[in-house]
Motif scaffolding. Sequence first.
Motif, mmCIF file in Angstrom:
data_model
loop_
_atom_site.group_PDB
_atom_site.id
_atom_site.type_symbol
_atom_site.label_atom_id
_atom_site.label_comp_id
_atom_site.label_asym_id
_atom_site.label_seq_id
_atom_site.Cartn_x
_atom_site.Cartn_y
_atom_site.Cartn_z
ATOM 1 N N TYR A 160 0.849 -1.197 0.000
ATOM 2 C CA TYR A 160 0.000 0.000 0.000
ATOM 3 C C TYR A 160 0.881 1.243 0.000
ATOM 4 O O TYR A 160 0.662 2.189 -0.768
ATOM 5 C CB TYR A 160 -0.930 0.006 1.222
ATOM 6 C CG TYR A 160 -1.732 1.284 1.354
ATOM 7 C CD1 TYR A 160 -2.898 1.465 0.631
ATOM 8 C CD2 TYR A 160 -1.299 2.317 2.185
ATOM 9 C CE1 TYR A 160 -3.624 2.649 0.727
ATOM 10 C CE2 TYR A 160 -2.017 3.503 2.286
ATOM 11 C CZ TYR A 160 -3.183 3.665 1.554
ATOM 12 O OH TYR A 160 -3.891 4.837 1.649
ATOM 13 N N ASN A 161 1.904 1.227 0.846
ATOM 14 C CA ASN A 161 2.804 2.381 0.900
ATOM 15 C C ASN A 161 3.431 2.654 -0.466
ATOM 16 O O ASN A 161 3.534 3.804 -0.884
ATOM 17 C CB ASN A 161 3.903 2.151 1.942
ATOM 18 C CG ASN A 161 3.426 2.529 3.352
ATOM 19 O OD1 ASN A 161 2.237 2.758 3.571
ATOM 20 N ND2 ASN A 161 4.370 2.597 4.278
ATOM 21 N N GLU A 165 3.071 6.031 -2.647
ATOM 22 C CA GLU A 165 4.248 6.770 -3.120
ATOM 23 C C GLU A 165 4.109 7.097 -4.607
ATOM 24 O O GLU A 165 4.386 8.202 -5.060
ATOM 25 C CB GLU A 165 5.526 5.939 -2.889
ATOM 26 C CG GLU A 165 6.097 6.093 -1.496
ATOM 27 C CD GLU A 165 6.070 7.543 -1.027
ATOM 28 O OE1 GLU A 165 6.572 8.421 -1.761
ATOM 29 O OE2 GLU A 165 5.499 7.811 0.055
ATOM 30 N N GLN A 166 3.674 6.070 -5.361
ATOM 31 C CA GLN A 166 3.459 6.234 -6.786
ATOM 32 C C GLN A 166 2.475 7.378 -7.055
ATOM 33 O O GLN A 166 2.677 8.205 -7.935
ATOM 34 C CB GLN A 166 2.868 4.923 -7.326
ATOM 35 C CG GLN A 166 2.927 4.777 -8.791
ATOM 36 C CD GLN A 166 4.326 4.398 -9.212
ATOM 37 O OE1 GLN A 166 4.863 3.408 -8.745
ATOM 38 N NE2 GLN A 166 4.912 5.181 -10.091
ATOM 39 N N LEU A 167 1.423 7.395 -6.252
ATOM 40 C CA LEU A 167 0.398 8.419 -6.409
ATOM 41 C C LEU A 167 0.979 9.805 -6.125
ATOM 42 O O LEU A 167 0.721 10.762 -6.856
ATOM 43 C CB LEU A 167 -0.752 8.105 -5.450
ATOM 44 C CG LEU A 167 -1.933 9.073 -5.375
ATOM 45 C CD1 LEU A 167 -2.555 9.259 -6.742
ATOM 46 C CD2 LEU A 167 -2.980 8.527 -4.409
ATOM 47 N N SER A 169 3.958 10.710 -6.564
ATOM 48 C CA SER A 169 4.889 11.069 -7.636
ATOM 49 C C SER A 169 4.148 11.549 -8.882
ATOM 50 O O SER A 169 4.746 12.138 -9.769
ATOM 51 C CB SER A 169 5.768 9.876 -7.985
ATOM 52 O OG SER A 169 5.037 8.976 -8.786
ATOM 53 N N GLY A 170 2.845 11.241 -8.991
ATOM 54 C CA GLY A 170 2.045 11.828 -10.055
ATOM 55 C C GLY A 170 1.868 11.001 -11.313
ATOM 56 O O GLY A 170 1.089 11.355 -12.181
ATOM 57 N N ARG A 171 2.562 9.908 -11.456
ATOM 58 C CA ARG A 171 2.423 9.097 -12.668
ATOM 59 C C ARG A 171 2.205 7.638 -12.310
ATOM 60 O O ARG A 171 2.893 7.116 -11.433
ATOM 61 C CB ARG A 171 3.701 9.180 -13.513
ATOM 62 C CG ARG A 171 3.871 10.491 -14.223
ATOM 63 C CD ARG A 171 3.357 10.386 -15.656
ATOM 64 N NE ARG A 171 3.388 11.674 -16.314
ATOM 65 C CZ ARG A 171 2.289 12.293 -16.754
ATOM 66 N NH1 ARG A 171 1.105 11.744 -16.621
ATOM 67 N NH2 ARG A 171 2.389 13.463 -17.348
ATOM 68 N N SER A 172 1.307 6.992 -13.020
ATOM 69 C CA SER A 172 1.225 5.543 -12.885
ATOM 70 C C SER A 172 2.397 4.928 -13.619
ATOM 71 O O SER A 172 2.885 5.482 -14.596
ATOM 72 C CB SER A 172 -0.062 5.014 -13.500
ATOM 73 O OG SER A 172 -1.112 5.106 -12.594
ATOM 74 N N ALA A 173 2.848 3.811 -13.142
ATOM 75 C CA ALA A 173 3.942 3.136 -13.837
ATOM 76 C C ALA A 173 3.888 1.665 -13.511
ATOM 77 O O ALA A 173 3.155 1.245 -12.626
ATOM 78 C CB ALA A 173 5.272 3.725 -13.398
ATOM 79 N N GLY A 174 4.672 0.894 -14.222
ATOM 80 C CA GLY A 174 4.735 -0.527 -13.926
ATOM 81 C C GLY A 174 5.401 -0.736 -12.572
ATOM 82 O O GLY A 174 5.852 0.208 -11.933
ATOM 83 N N GLY A 175 5.441 -1.985 -12.147
ATOM 84 C CA GLY A 175 6.183 -2.298 -10.941
ATOM 85 C C GLY A 175 5.404 -2.104 -9.659
ATOM 86 O O GLY A 175 5.879 -2.429 -8.592
ATOM 87 N N VAL A 176 4.171 -1.568 -9.759
ATOM 88 C CA VAL A 176 3.352 -1.481 -8.558
ATOM 89 C C VAL A 176 2.374 -2.639 -8.603
ATOM 90 O O VAL A 176 1.641 -2.810 -9.570
ATOM 91 C CB VAL A 176 2.597 -0.144 -8.504
ATOM 92 C CG1 VAL A 176 1.745 -0.085 -7.248
ATOM 93 C CG2 VAL A 176 3.573 1.002 -8.520
#
Length: 595
Positions: A160-161, A165-167, A169-176
């Motif tokens: 969840y953390n 963090e991804q959120l 940072s403002g961009r969705s990305a792989g690896g989550v």
Amino acid sequence: MEMSNAGAGGVPPKLEDDDAAAAAAEREPCGGGAPRREEKERWRRELVVGCLVALLLFAFFVLGRESASEVLQIASSKLSAMNGGFTTKNPSHGGGAAKHADELLGGLLAPGMDRRSCRSRYQAAHYYKHFPYAPSPHLLDKLRAYEARHRRCAPGTPLYNRSVEQLRSGRSAGGVECNYVVWLPFDGLGNRMLSMVSGFLYALLTDRVLLVDLPHDSSDLFCEPFPGATWLLPPDFPVANLFGLGPRPEQSYTILLNKKKITAVVNNDDDPASKNATAALPPPPAYVYLSLGYQMADKLFFCGDDQRALAKVNWLLLYSDLYFVPSLYSVAEFNGELRRLFPAKESACHLLARYLLHPTNAVWGMVTRYYNSYLAQASRRIGVQIRMFNFASVSVDDLYNQILTCSRQEHVLPETTTDNDNDDDLATAYDSNSSNGGGGNYTAILIASLYPDYYVRIRATYYEHAARGRVRVGVFQPTHEERQATQRLFHNQKALAEIHLLGFSDELVTSGMSTFGYVGSSLAGVRPTILMPAHGHRVPAPPCRRAVSMEPCNLTPPRLGEAECREMAAVVDKEDVARHVKVCEDFDRGVKFFD
Ligand SMILES: *[C@@H]1O[C@H](CO)[C@@H](O)[C@H](O)[C@H]1NC(C)=O
Ligand SMILES: *[C@@H]1O[C@H](CO)[C@@H](O)[C@H](O)[C@H]1NC(C)=O
Ligand SMILES: *[C@@H]1O[C@H](CO)[C@@H](O)[C@H](O)[C@H]1NC(C)=O
Ligand SMILES: *[C@@H]1O[C@H](CO)[C@@H](O)[C@H](O)[C@H]1NC(C)=O
């Protein structure tokens, strides 16, 4: 009228909380019975295992591998149900279905949750009169997989953390690993329950995790539904002012599309150019706001291309007051899966609501106190839910007459005798055994309404006239709040208690287009008799219709042309969709599931 001896006379049925109070009413899966309790328990367990192994071998050799795996699934759910314990004592009141109530609803509910912190979860099965559809093995698999995912991804976990963090940072990305759908409150309690159920199904279909952001007015309504993890969105969630975003904030899907910050993904594997186009898409935003309320601002949500775009977004914020499940059926991405999850389409909300929405102890206390005082001894319980909308208001007289005409047409409420009927007959009915509390022919009518008028009139009817067939009639209404006040917790708790009391009915009369009535029918597993709304303030004729499906109506389905949803024509079996998603009985611009 209220029968004073009905509530006070009898011994209220006992429902025990703890595991020790167990075991009288279990099912005998392979038949037979042994004398002593402890022995019986062990013996039964062995017998069941034996039966299941035999069945499994039979299925494997005779029917083939697939049937064997299906039997295995049923077997494992049966055994886990046994380990969770068939523990609660069968209450002594007259619920036919309650006799063999399986408190985990055929494996629908996961075993092993704390009984005391959410008593309704384990007790409700004993109160429901009907449980018409067993959950499919595929639904059970899907729910158990969901629960595991929820535990991995819930607030408080490292995953969840990472997603938060991804959120930030403002961009969705792989690896989550974890993706979410965050449910936001919108509109009255019935609407909220239906959009929660819809959001949960969407999470099931898209391998997401459902989190909810509950304002104070809803803080003590529902138990945590998932074992071992919370579904509450933590207060430090990085998107500010979630309750105040309204229907069209900057991050809504359609606005992002128009600004080309997100692009619908055309699925065309044969065309290499389209693959390159996909590769050249902008990176998806970290979160997208979905406005699926009555304005249906993001109706493209219901197109496959758009679902593929949304699949890349880690966080979806869902703002809806609708039961949008039937509209997911025409999305190619979900169609096959929905068929497997719900072989009977009309069971979707029934099963999902019973899985997801368990009232907290505060609410459940009201439900059971009321039930035990007024309804438990009835051999027949009729719920009557009356809602008048401003756009379809008529006089109290007109609506009351509509209810009576409807009741005569559909034979719902007990008929009354005329003055000339034989009084002796009635005297016998009341004298005989009225103190034994056993119910006999006692019908309880439960009125759920914001206003007292209908209760007063119906009660007077059974005071002034006897009911035919030696039937004793009690008429009850727990509250009449005069107006809806969704912003108040106590109001919502009482409303939720009434929805559940309606859910214990044998039969239901509900008001058309009322989400309150929709949820009551779904919980009850009953096809209601629906009072038609008085469109144009004209008393409707016919006054009511018997529902053909117990599903709620999606009152604002997306209206999408084929130009908007390119693949709709090609991929989905349109005839099948037309057969199973049709116009609602009570509203010709809404759609719902039919079988
Ligand atoms: C998650 O982050 C919060 C602060 O943002 C921190 O307090 C917490 O310990 C973290 N939890 C895990 C499991 O990493
Ligand atoms: C796809 O894009 C790559 C480079 O971005 C290019 O070399 C290739 O020719 C393109 N293929 C097609 C079919 O357009
Ligand atoms: C009253 O109830 C008792 C037992 O419950 C039964 O034996 C008896 O016949 C009943 N009397 C009448 C008049 O129905
Ligand atoms: C109860 O009432 C129904 C309908 O009036 C009647 O058919 C039935 O025989 C009655 N049952 C008893 C136990 O009196």
